[in-house]
Every structure is written in C-alpha cells, then in structure tokens.
Design a protein around this motif. Structure first.
Motif, PDB file in Angstrom:
ATOM      1  N   ALA A   1      -9.081 -59.634 -15.680  1.00  0.00           N
ATOM      2  CA  ALA A   1     -10.305 -59.578 -14.983  1.00  0.00           C
ATOM      3  C   ALA A   1     -11.078 -61.041 -14.935  1.00  0.00           C
ATOM      4  O   ALA A   1     -11.641 -61.328 -14.073  1.00  0.00           O
ATOM      5  CB  ALA A   1     -11.192 -58.470 -15.732  1.00  0.00           C
ATOM      6  N   ALA A   2     -10.867 -62.073 -15.995  1.00  0.00           N
ATOM      7  CA  ALA A   2     -11.147 -63.130 -15.972  1.00  0.00           C
ATOM      8  C   ALA A   2     -10.774 -64.101 -14.840  1.00  0.00           C
ATOM      9  O   ALA A   2     -11.599 -65.143 -14.467  1.00  0.00           O
ATOM     10  CB  ALA A   2     -10.919 -63.734 -17.321  1.00  0.00           C
ATOM     11  N   SER A   3      -9.676 -63.828 -14.277  1.00  0.00           N
ATOM     12  CA  SER A   3      -9.223 -64.448 -13.068  1.00  0.00           C
ATOM     13  C   SER A   3      -9.171 -63.774 -11.828  1.00  0.00           C
ATOM     14  O   SER A   3      -8.652 -64.168 -10.985  1.00  0.00           O
ATOM     15  CB  SER A   3      -7.502 -64.847 -13.478  1.00  0.00           C
ATOM     16  N   GLY A   4      -9.950 -62.714 -11.656  1.00  0.00           N
ATOM     17  CA  GLY A   4     -10.449 -62.113 -10.338  1.00  0.00           C
ATOM     18  C   GLY A   4      -9.647 -60.861 -10.327  1.00  0.00           C
ATOM     19  O   GLY A   4      -9.849 -60.306  -9.024  1.00  0.00           O
ATOM     20  N   GLY A   5      -8.791 -60.255 -11.270  1.00  0.00           N
ATOM     21  CA  GLY A   5      -8.140 -59.198 -10.941  1.00  0.00           C
ATOM     22  C   GLY A   5      -9.297 -57.992 -10.840  1.00  0.00           C
ATOM     23  O   GLY A   5     -10.211 -58.186 -11.696  1.00  0.00           O
ATOM     24  N   ASN A   6      -9.080 -57.053 -10.187  1.00  0.00           N
ATOM     25  CA  ASN A   6      -9.820 -55.861 -10.010  1.00  0.00           C
ATOM     26  C   ASN A   6      -9.216 -54.451 -10.318  1.00  0.00           C
ATOM     27  O   ASN A   6      -9.621 -53.391 -10.399  1.00  0.00           O
ATOM     28  CB  ASN A   6     -10.568 -55.841  -8.846  1.00  0.00           C
ATOM     29  N   GLY A   7      -7.883 -54.471 -10.470  1.00  0.00           N
ATOM     30  CA  GLY A   7      -7.037 -53.428 -10.831  1.00  0.00           C
ATOM     31  C   GLY A   7      -6.858 -52.297  -9.876  1.00  0.00           C
ATOM     32  O   GLY A   7      -6.316 -51.326  -9.996  1.00  0.00           O
ATOM     33  N   MET A   8      -7.074 -52.748  -8.707  1.00  0.00           N
ATOM     34  CA  MET A   8      -7.100 -51.840  -7.443  1.00  0.00           C
ATOM     35  C   MET A   8      -5.496 -52.068  -6.846  1.00  0.00           C
ATOM     36  O   MET A   8      -5.242 -51.072  -6.235  1.00  0.00           O
ATOM     37  CB  MET A   8      -7.851 -52.189  -6.014  1.00  0.00           C
ATOM     38  N   GLY A   9      -4.907 -53.051  -7.178  1.00  0.00           N
ATOM     39  CA  GLY A   9      -3.318 -53.086  -6.429  1.00  0.00           C
ATOM     40  C   GLY A   9      -2.604 -51.959  -6.356  1.00  0.00           C
ATOM     41  O   GLY A   9      -1.963 -51.474  -5.465  1.00  0.00           O
ATOM     42  N   LEU A  10      -2.403 -51.573  -7.677  1.00  0.00           N
ATOM     43  CA  LEU A  10      -1.166 -50.446  -8.168  1.00  0.00           C
ATOM     44  C   LEU A  10      -1.894 -49.129  -7.461  1.00  0.00           C
ATOM     45  O   LEU A  10      -1.280 -48.349  -7.006  1.00  0.00           O
ATOM     46  CB  LEU A  10      -0.965 -50.351  -9.705  1.00  0.00           C
ATOM     47  N   MET A  11      -3.383 -48.795  -7.553  1.00  0.00           N
ATOM     48  CA  MET A  11      -3.769 -47.707  -6.976  1.00  0.00           C
ATOM     49  C   MET A  11      -3.448 -47.720  -5.591  1.00  0.00           C
ATOM     50  O   MET A  11      -3.154 -46.735  -4.809  1.00  0.00           O
ATOM     51  CB  MET A  11      -5.223 -47.857  -7.229  1.00  0.00           C
TER      52      MET A  11
END
Length: 388
Positions: free
Chosen positions: A337-347
């Motif tokens: 999250a600190a580097s801009g990840g939002n966790g949506m990729g694998l979804m």
C-alpha cells in the motif's frame, strides 16, 4: 432482460375486451392484462423481464396508449410494441410510428386470425432481437471489464513515467554565462542518473503503448462480423517478455518453459493483462532478494473430462503471509500500500479467468516463494504432441 421471455401484456380499460383477449389467445400464449396505463406500468416494474410483447388500446381514460408506448420505448426497450385503436385517424397512426416505434397498428374489433398472426410475428421478432441484444450486452460487459483492468494496469507505469520526468526536471540547472546555444545543464548525484531516468520513462511509455495497442486490436476482433480469434500460451508469454518494461537486470531473473503449447479462443487483451499483472507482482516481490528467480511455465494435459491447461508463475521471493494468502482473489488486499498498491490486481485476474472458464490458484510459503497458477478447463485446444 431475459432472452426466453414470452409473456404478452394486453392493456385495455374495457373488462370484456380483456377477457375476450385472454380467452382467445391463452391457448397459445402467456397472457397478462391491465386496465390502465398506471396498472400496466406497475406490472412492468414488477415483471418487466417476463414480457416480450406489449399491446395497448389507444383510447383510455386518463393517460392514453400513446403515453404508455412512449414510456415503454424509454424504459423497456426490449418490448415489441403494438397499438390497438378504433380511431384509425392518420395522425394517430403517424404518432404511434414516430413516438412509440410500434410493430403494428391493429383496428378494433380485433380479428382472431389476424391478431394471432401479429402475436406470432411479435414473438419471433423479440426472439431474434433478444439474442443480438444479449450478445451486445456481453460485449459491453467485456469492454467495461477490459477498460477497468487496462486503467488499473496503466496506473503504475504512468506514475513511474511522471516520477522519472519529474526527477529529470529537478536536476535541471540554469544556464551559465558563456554557455553555447542549446546547452542544457543537469546536476546529478551519481553519473548517469538523468539518462537512467529517461530510459526508465521510455520503457514504461512503450509498455503503456503496447497495452493500449493490444486493447485496440482486441476491440477490433470483438466487432460483430470479425473472424473468431485464438491466442496461444507461447504467444502470450512471448509478448510478455518482449513488451514488459523490465528494470535493470530483472529480465535476467525470468526463465520460461512451454511443456506443451495450447490455444484459447479470443480475449488476448485480458489474458495478456493478467500475465502482466502476475509478472509485476512477482518482480516487485523479488527486488532485494539474493539470486532472484521467476519461472513462467505453460503446459497442457489430456484428461477424462477434456484437456486441462495452465500457465504458472513461480518465484523464490519472500512468500505471502497466511492471513493475506487466504484473502487474495476474494477482496482487495495488498502488502504494498505504501508504494501505491491497491490489491485489485488479483481480483481482476480472478474475474477474467472465471469468464474464460478457468481459475487462479495461489500457493505460498513464507520465506520460500509463491506460485500462481492460471488453470484453463474450457475451450482448450492443445497443440499436437512434439509441436513447437
């Protein structure tokens, strides 16, 4: 909107007319009736997807049939519409055509044979247009999915481009007296910083361009009348290696092996984006590791229920914590999250794979790496054994 809808809604304020219509045609058709525009709209609000045809009387107390046809055209576009009137003035017929887009205008008193023929024609028209409408809705849904995935995948490289250009601008220094025309000065903390930033921006820009080009080509392939397309596992992996913006020595970390090639129908854009997402996740996890390695494999086996194929990404990174692993592909969760990840990729990957008749499986042990497998069970076309 259901493609198998078959009910007919008949609207007339005269009770005897409604009873006659139901008695005459319920032997062949599913009939529902309403005594007013308001009652018809209430039925449509409750059961709109059940109806295929709307037939309404013109002259009714309160709102007339033209108002109902106009509402149906706006809110229930799938309905085939017809108007019944004993007042077949020219202006009524013209208004019905211009405002309601009716299939037919039937005159009272209704004739059994002519009305039955009109109902059959209306249902046949509904069925033919419903199939085409369903295909268009499917294409639109696929387009929305692609756009969402594309926007997600473009965000990171475009952020890198912006950051790299910003870094170059920060190092720009004012011209000095005596500088030759066209001379530009940059101040570097280490030799080659400016050139490295420009090269990094160029790689990311080329990658964005490849994603957009892939999407445009897929949109052309999905156009009605276009020839069905297929995509091979080896072709997808080759495109990934050629077009992904590897940094520094990242390309040297990647090894590939195609045990047995296979083809899948269409949607190269989404499958390519899936591979890009998995490669990005793995490479980010490998940064800072000793002897980083990412193995990308593809294969296909014949089984009792048909061919089973896969593309696997296996890395020797830090692995994924069990509490995070259990939530991947089901909800937006990220360790970056600190580097801009939002966790949506694998979804996104999971939804694409489900649409393609496959699944995403993630296995990981902390400290030992992660394996992500794309499994394909439907419409797989294996290459002949021993073929390239």
């Amino acid at each position: 909107m259901r493609t198998d809808a078959r009910a007919i809604l008949f609207v007339d304020d005269e009770a005897l007319s409604r009873k006659w219509f139901e008695r005459c045609f319920s032997d062949e058709f599913e009939i529902a009736s309403a005594a007013s525009v308001d009652e018809a709209l209430a039925l449509l609000a409750a059961r709109g997807d059940d109806f295929a045809v709307l037939i309404t009387d013109y002259r009714m107390p309160g709102q007339d049939g033209m108002k109902l046809l106009a509402r149906a055209r706006r809110d229930y576009r799938h309905l085939v519409r017809m108007l019944v009137t004993a007042y077949a003035e020219k202006d009524v017929a013209m208004a019905a055509i211009n405002q309601g887009h009716v299939l037919r205008i039937l005159e009272k008193p209704l004739e059994d044979a002519l009305t039955r023929e009109a109902l059959r024609e209306a249902l046949a028209l509904f069925r033919s247009t419903a199939v085409e409408r369903a295909l268009n809705e499917s294409r639109a849904a696929g387009l929305r999915e692609t756009l969402g995935f594309l926007a997600h995948e473009l965000n990171t490289p475009l952020t890198t481009v912006r950051g790299s250009v910003g870094a170059v601008i920060e190092r720009l220094r004012p011209a000095q007296p005596g500088d030759l025309p066209g001379t530009v000065r940059f101040e570097e903390g280490q030799p080659g910083e400016v050139l490295s930033a420009l090269q990094r921006a160029e790689r990311r820009a080329l990658y964005c361009q490849s994603l957009v080009s892939t999407f445009v080509q897929s949109a052309r392939d999905a156009h009605p009348g276009a020839q069905p397309q297929t995509v091979s596992a080896s072709g997808l992996i080759g495109a990934l290696l050629d077009e992904y913006p590897f940094d520094d020595t990242e390309r040297q970390w990647v090894h590939t092996r195609v045990q047995r090639d296979f083809r899948l129908p269409g949607r190269r854009d989404l499958l390519y984006l899936v591979l890009c997402t998995l490669a990005k996740n793995a490479l980010q996890a490998l940064r800072g590791r000793l002897a980083p390695e990412l193995c990308i494999e593809a294969g296909c086996e014949d089984g009792p229920l048909g061919p089973h194929a896969w593309i696997r990404f296996t890395d020797n990174g830090p692995g994924i914590a069990p509490e995070v692993l259990s939530r991947l592909t089901r909800e937006p969760v990220t360790t970056r999250a600190a580097s801009g990840g939002n966790g949506m990729g694998l979804m996104f990957c999971q939804r694409v794979m489900q649409a393609a008749g496959g699944t995403v499986r993630v296995a990981s042990t902390e400290g030992q790496g992660t394996r992500v497998e794309l499994g394909f069970e439907r419409n797989v076309m294996p290459a002949a054994p021993g073929s390239a």
